[in-house]
Scaffold this motif. Structure first.
Motif, PDB file in Angstrom:
ATOM      1  N   ALA A   1      -0.139  62.214 -10.393  1.00 32.94           N
ATOM      2  CA  ALA A   1      -1.378  62.409 -10.467  1.00 32.94           C
ATOM      3  C   ALA A   1      -1.952  61.409 -11.300  1.00 32.94           C
ATOM      4  CB  ALA A   1      -1.876  63.933 -10.993  1.00 32.94           C
ATOM      5  N   PHE A   2      -1.159  60.913 -12.474  1.00 37.87           N
ATOM      6  CA  PHE A   2      -1.580  59.873 -13.400  1.00 37.87           C
ATOM      7  C   PHE A   2      -2.194  58.525 -12.812  1.00 37.87           C
ATOM      8  CE2 PHE A   2       1.512  56.859 -14.088  1.00 37.87           C
ATOM      9  CZ  PHE A   2       2.735  57.432 -13.414  1.00 37.87           C
ATOM     10  N   LEU A   3      -1.260  58.149 -11.549  1.00 39.26           N
ATOM     11  CA  LEU A   3      -1.551  57.109 -10.997  1.00 39.26           C
ATOM     12  C   LEU A   3      -2.805  56.749 -10.474  1.00 39.26           C
ATOM     13  CD1 LEU A   3       2.053  56.596  -9.769  1.00 39.26           C
ATOM     14  CD2 LEU A   3       1.064  55.253 -11.505  1.00 39.26           C
ATOM     15  N   GLN A   4      -3.380  57.970 -10.230  1.00 39.33           N
ATOM     16  CA  GLN A   4      -4.830  57.838  -9.121  1.00 39.33           C
ATOM     17  C   GLN A   4      -5.761  56.764  -9.911  1.00 39.33           C
ATOM     18  OE1 GLN A   4      -5.605  61.543  -7.525  1.00 39.33           O
ATOM     19  NE2 GLN A   4      -3.670  62.029  -7.239  1.00 39.33           N
ATOM     20  N   ASP A   5      -6.041  56.924 -11.207  1.00 40.03           N
ATOM     21  CA  ASP A   5      -6.988  56.120 -11.746  1.00 40.03           C
ATOM     22  C   ASP A   5      -6.535  54.576 -12.107  1.00 40.03           C
ATOM     23  OD1 ASP A   5      -8.773  58.346 -11.928  1.00 40.03           O
ATOM     24  OD2 ASP A   5      -7.977  58.981 -13.952  1.00 40.03           O
ATOM     25  N   ASP A   6      -5.384  54.531 -12.138  1.00 36.65           N
ATOM     26  CA  ASP A   6      -4.740  53.113 -12.332  1.00 36.65           C
ATOM     27  C   ASP A   6      -5.541  52.276 -13.297  1.00 36.65           C
ATOM     28  OD1 ASP A   6      -3.105  51.263 -11.531  1.00 36.65           O
ATOM     29  OD2 ASP A   6      -4.367  50.151 -10.405  1.00 36.65           O
ATOM     30  N   LYS A   7      -5.774  52.742 -14.405  1.00 34.11           N
ATOM     31  CA  LYS A   7      -6.362  51.913 -15.495  1.00 34.11           C
ATOM     32  C   LYS A   7      -5.636  50.811 -15.664  1.00 34.11           C
ATOM     33  CE  LYS A   7      -9.624  54.954 -15.590  1.00 34.11           C
ATOM     34  NZ  LYS A   7     -11.029  54.656 -15.348  1.00 34.11           N
ATOM     35  N   GLU A   8      -6.012  49.794 -16.515  1.00 29.37           N
ATOM     36  CA  GLU A   8      -5.082  48.844 -16.883  1.00 29.37           C
ATOM     37  C   GLU A   8      -4.215  48.924 -17.887  1.00 29.37           C
ATOM     38  OE1 GLU A   8      -5.206  45.647 -15.140  1.00 29.37           O
ATOM     39  OE2 GLU A   8      -6.158  47.035 -13.827  1.00 29.37           O
ATOM     40  N   GLY A   9      -3.255  49.821 -18.091  1.00 31.99           N
ATOM     41  CA  GLY A   9      -2.372  50.116 -18.752  1.00 31.99           C
ATOM     42  C   GLY A   9      -1.801  51.633 -19.004  1.00 31.99           C
TER      43      GLY A   9
ATOM     44  N   GLY B   1      -0.981  47.550 -15.440  1.00 33.78           N
ATOM     45  CA  GLY B   1      -1.581  48.533 -13.948  1.00 33.78           C
ATOM     46  C   GLY B   1      -0.388  48.382 -12.963  1.00 33.78           C
ATOM     47  N   VAL B   2      -0.263  49.483 -12.524  1.00 35.12           N
ATOM     48  CA  VAL B   2       0.791  49.472 -11.075  1.00 35.12           C
ATOM     49  C   VAL B   2       0.417  48.583  -9.987  1.00 35.12           C
ATOM     50  CG1 VAL B   2       1.716  50.954  -9.523  1.00 35.12           C
ATOM     51  CG2 VAL B   2       1.619  51.803 -11.701  1.00 35.12           C
ATOM     52  N   VAL B   3      -0.956  48.575  -9.543  1.00 36.45           N
ATOM     53  CA  VAL B   3      -1.296  47.757  -8.508  1.00 36.45           C
ATOM     54  C   VAL B   3      -1.288  46.233  -8.824  1.00 36.45           C
ATOM     55  CG1 VAL B   3      -3.658  47.312  -7.402  1.00 36.45           C
ATOM     56  CG2 VAL B   3      -2.946  49.770  -7.798  1.00 36.45           C
ATOM     57  N   ASN B   4      -1.716  45.931 -10.236  1.00 35.49           N
ATOM     58  CA  ASN B   4      -1.748  44.516 -10.306  1.00 35.49           C
ATOM     59  C   ASN B   4      -0.238  43.992 -10.240  1.00 35.49           C
ATOM     60  OD1 ASN B   4      -4.382  44.523 -10.822  1.00 35.49           O
ATOM     61  ND2 ASN B   4      -4.189  44.904 -12.990  1.00 35.49           N
ATOM     62  N   LEU B   5       0.697  44.490 -11.106  1.00 33.57           N
ATOM     63  CA  LEU B   5       2.149  44.216 -11.219  1.00 33.57           C
ATOM     64  C   LEU B   5       2.687  44.288  -9.740  1.00 33.57           C
ATOM     65  CD1 LEU B   5       4.543  43.533 -12.772  1.00 33.57           C
ATOM     66  CD2 LEU B   5       4.922  46.028 -13.146  1.00 33.57           C
ATOM     67  N   ALA B   6       2.637  45.267  -9.095  1.00 35.31           N
ATOM     68  CA  ALA B   6       3.081  45.159  -7.411  1.00 35.31           C
ATOM     69  C   ALA B   6       2.487  44.206  -6.586  1.00 35.31           C
ATOM     70  CB  ALA B   6       2.553  46.588  -6.706  1.00 35.31           C
ATOM     71  N   THR B   7       1.215  43.788  -6.906  1.00 34.90           N
ATOM     72  CA  THR B   7       0.682  42.652  -5.905  1.00 34.90           C
ATOM     73  C   THR B   7       1.149  41.332  -6.546  1.00 34.90           C
ATOM     74  OG1 THR B   7      -1.218  43.770  -5.904  1.00 34.90           O
ATOM     75  CG2 THR B   7      -1.458  41.567  -5.529  1.00 34.90           C
ATOM     76  N   VAL B   8       1.327  41.090  -7.863  1.00 37.98           N
ATOM     77  CA  VAL B   8       1.867  39.821  -8.379  1.00 37.98           C
ATOM     78  C   VAL B   8       3.447  39.650  -8.125  1.00 37.98           C
ATOM     79  CG1 VAL B   8       2.270  38.747 -10.348  1.00 37.98           C
ATOM     80  CG2 VAL B   8       0.037  39.698 -10.272  1.00 37.98           C
ATOM     81  N   ALA B   9       4.111  40.878  -8.229  1.00 37.89           N
ATOM     82  CA  ALA B   9       5.486  40.770  -7.725  1.00 37.89           C
ATOM     83  C   ALA B   9       5.685  40.252  -6.367  1.00 37.89           C
ATOM     84  CB  ALA B   9       6.314  42.054  -7.990  1.00 37.89           C
ATOM     85  N   ALA B  10       4.713  40.626  -5.374  1.00 36.08           N
ATOM     86  CA  ALA B  10       5.032  40.622  -3.908  1.00 36.08           C
ATOM     87  C   ALA B  10       4.493  39.165  -3.828  1.00 36.08           C
ATOM     88  CB  ALA B  10       4.018  41.388  -3.182  1.00 36.08           C
ATOM     89  N   ILE B  11       3.611  38.553  -4.417  1.00 36.42           N
ATOM     90  CA  ILE B  11       3.142  37.204  -4.371  1.00 36.42           C
ATOM     91  C   ILE B  11       4.297  36.320  -4.797  1.00 36.42           C
ATOM     92  CG2 ILE B  11       1.849  35.526  -4.889  1.00 36.42           C
ATOM     93  CD1 ILE B  11      -0.391  37.541  -5.193  1.00 36.42           C
ATOM     94  N   LEU B  12       4.882  36.612  -6.010  1.00 38.09           N
ATOM     95  CA  LEU B  12       5.874  35.710  -6.392  1.00 38.09           C
ATOM     96  C   LEU B  12       7.300  35.668  -5.648  1.00 38.09           C
ATOM     97  CD1 LEU B  12       5.518  36.323 -10.363  1.00 38.09           C
ATOM     98  CD2 LEU B  12       4.485  34.337  -8.749  1.00 38.09           C
ATOM     99  N   CYS B  13       7.600  37.001  -5.045  1.00 36.49           N
ATOM    100  CA  CYS B  13       8.788  37.083  -4.181  1.00 36.49           C
ATOM    101  C   CYS B  13       8.560  36.305  -3.075  1.00 36.49           C
ATOM    102  CB  CYS B  13       8.856  38.473  -4.113  1.00 36.49           C
ATOM    103  SG  CYS B  13       9.681  39.638  -5.172  1.00 36.49           S
ATOM    104  N   SER B  14       7.279  36.250  -2.469  1.00 38.65           N
ATOM    105  CA  SER B  14       7.115  35.373  -1.297  1.00 38.65           C
ATOM    106  C   SER B  14       7.360  33.971  -1.615  1.00 38.65           C
ATOM    107  CB  SER B  14       5.740  35.932  -0.834  1.00 38.65           C
ATOM    108  OG  SER B  14       5.517  37.427  -0.579  1.00 38.65           O
ATOM    109  N   VAL B  15       6.796  33.532  -2.500  1.00 42.22           N
ATOM    110  CA  VAL B  15       6.991  32.154  -2.936  1.00 42.22           C
ATOM    111  C   VAL B  15       8.314  31.733  -3.262  1.00 42.22           C
ATOM    112  CG1 VAL B  15       6.260  30.542  -4.728  1.00 42.22           C
ATOM    113  CG2 VAL B  15       4.431  32.005  -4.040  1.00 42.22           C
ATOM    114  N   LEU B  16       9.137  32.624  -3.995  1.00 41.14           N
ATOM    115  CA  LEU B  16      10.430  32.301  -4.057  1.00 41.14           C
ATOM    116  C   LEU B  16      11.293  32.285  -2.749  1.00 41.14           C
ATOM    117  CD1 LEU B  16      11.208  34.205  -7.481  1.00 41.14           C
ATOM    118  CD2 LEU B  16      11.518  31.739  -6.941  1.00 41.14           C
ATOM    119  N   ILE B  17      10.894  33.146  -1.703  1.00 43.13           N
ATOM    120  CA  ILE B  17      11.668  32.925  -0.352  1.00 43.13           C
ATOM    121  C   ILE B  17      11.595  31.652   0.121  1.00 43.13           C
ATOM    122  CG2 ILE B  17      11.758  34.087   1.699  1.00 43.13           C
ATOM    123  CD1 ILE B  17      10.924  36.406   0.634  1.00 43.13           C
ATOM    124  N   PHE B  18      10.385  30.930  -0.081  1.00 43.81           N
ATOM    125  CA  PHE B  18      10.341  29.539   0.241  1.00 43.81           C
ATOM    126  C   PHE B  18      11.429  28.783  -0.413  1.00 43.81           C
ATOM    127  CE2 PHE B  18       5.994  30.790   1.359  1.00 43.81           C
ATOM    128  CZ  PHE B  18       5.880  30.395   2.801  1.00 43.81           C
ATOM    129  N   GLY B  19      11.686  28.987  -1.548  1.00 40.62           N
ATOM    130  CA  GLY B  19      12.759  28.283  -2.475  1.00 40.62           C
ATOM    131  C   GLY B  19      14.063  28.310  -1.775  1.00 40.62           C
TER     132      GLY B  19
END
Length: 444
Positions: free
Chosen positions: A15-23, A321-339
């Protein structure tokens, strides 16, 4: 794919994740879970005790033998391609690993529901027996007999780990409440430790004097011993809920939830390319002239860094924040697959293994909290998790076989690397749109 599926624990703490505040997600989780009691039991949590810690240790062993073994398929991919299934294409061989990895998530849709109805012991015993049987049957498989290996390792092992995965995670919430996050961190490291130990053991057994059959039997014997210990250790404490969640009703509701639909689309696309480095990293290293002895430890480097990424993600999410970290991690993983296209030297193997392993660990660790964040009604979280894992499982099922087909027998590495990178990046773009829609909904 590690604390991703512990259904009851997430019901209690999500339940704590639903507001997804920045921290403040983690601290809010502690506050919410502190005042939550399962409706099926009015008693206080023991927060450990001999039964609680024995259950945690058993769950650790299940993760070590299940998800930890599945993610070590890169060793088999290399061995089958070069020695044992030489008449088969890389794509056909990839179907074995992708099938087992996807079934771990797909079967979880059923095992989670059965667990909620009180069938914990049935699932654990049946899954443990099937995994041991599958591995011993794998040791009897003959060279170039593809169907024997696919049935035992692809279907049998995948179904077995699917039966074990969610129940072993969910049972922790029977014994722990305030310490639940700490204990779950310990349990999840079982899969990461397995992904480090199994490649070392399998590489030395399969490529050593014992050969394939005896090597797999030794591995199966170790798995059998650990799973037997796990079955003897784990115990439930709470009664199942009187009215289980209706998955069909929950599925109809989430179809109209735009951010969650984008999460499913993004998860499907992202997992098409996500497993490419895990399955082909060792083979890619060997084919580019890297020392065979060092290449045997390439997966160890990747999975060791993956373990660190999972562990650190919880601390980083407190600030990003969970949403921000998950999004950034997905982007960086995708870039590294190109690597992966540029992998050609020992240094590139180390750098790619460390960075991709770390970021992929973050991505796996944030998947369940991200689902919880996008779930307005926490009572539906288990159903939504099953639906989302189903979509991701389909992506994982088809991704590496397509990459293997693009690789061809000539080992044209840039084509599957480009394909996996583009598709994963498309999934990451869906995450970006999902984040935008979620923030807009939260602000309204």
């Amino acid at each position: 794919m590690a604390a991703e599926s512990e259904l009851r624990m997430v019901h209690a703490e999500a339940a704590f994740l639903q507001d997804d505040k920045e921290g403040p997600e983690i601290s809010e989780a502690c506050r919410v879970s502190k005042h939550w009691d399962p409706p099926s039991s009015p008693h206080e949590f023991s927060e450990g005790g001999s039964a609680g810690w024995a259950t945690a240790f058993g769950a650790f062993l299940v993760q070590f033998c299940g998800f930890g073994y599945i993610t070590s398929f890169g060793v088999y991919q290399d061995f089958y391609t070069q020695h044992y299934l030489t008449n088969e294409t890389s794509s056909a061989i990839s179907w074995i690993g992708s099938t087992s990895a996807s079934l771990l998530m797909l079967v979880g849709l059923a095992s989670g529901s059965l667990h909620d109805r009180g069938y914990f012991y049935h699932l654990i015993i049946a899954g443990s027996f099937l995994e041991c049987l599958s591995l011993f049957m794998l040791s009897l498989s003959k060279p170039d007999q593809y169907y024997q290996i696919f049935l035992s390792q692809g279907l049998g092992l995948g179904i077995a780990t699917g039966l074990l995965y969610i129940p072993s995670m969910a049972v922790i919430s029977h014994h722990f409440r305030q310490r639940r996050t700490l204990v779950m961190t310990f349990v999840v490291t079982g899969s990461s430790l397995g992904a480090i130990i199994h490649p070392i053991m399998l590489n030395n057994l399969l490529n050593g004097p014992l050969g394939f059959s005896n090597g797999v039997r030794i591995s199966a014997g170790l798995i059998s011993l650990f799973l037997l210990t796990a079955c003897l250790c784990m115990r439930t404490r709470l009664d199942p809920p009187a009215i289980p969640v209706n998955y069909i009703v929950a599925a109809r509701k989430c179809i109209h939830d735009v951010p969650f639909v984008l999460l499913m689309i993004g998860g499907f696309l992202f997992h098409i390319g996500f497993y490419y480095p895990l399955f082909f990293f060792q083979l890619d290293s060997i084919q580019h002239g890297i020392s065979v002895h060092f290449s045997f430890y390439s997966l160890v480097i990747l999975n060791g860094s993956n373990c660190l990424g999972r562990f650190m993600s919880g601390f980083i999410a407190r600030f990003t924040g969970v949403v921000n970290l998950a999004t950034v991690a997905a982007i960086l993983c995708s870039v590294l697959i190109f690597g992966m296209i540029g992998l050609s030297s020992l240094a590139s193997v180390v750098v790619l293994g460390v960075i991709y392993g770390y970021l992929s660990g973050m991505n796996i660790a944030m998947l369940t909290p991200l689902m919880a964040t996008l779930t307005p009604d926490v009572s539906e979280l288990g159903a939504r998790m099953g639906i989302c894992f189903f979509a991701a499982g389909i992506g994982g099922l088809i991704g590496t076989p397509i990459s293997g087909a693009l690789l061809t027998s000539n080992y044209t590495w840039w084509i599957p690397g480009l394909f996996s990178g583009i598709v994963s990046l498309a999934g990451a773009m869906a995450f970006i749109i999902m984040r935008h829609m979620f923030l807009r909904r939260r602000a309204s």
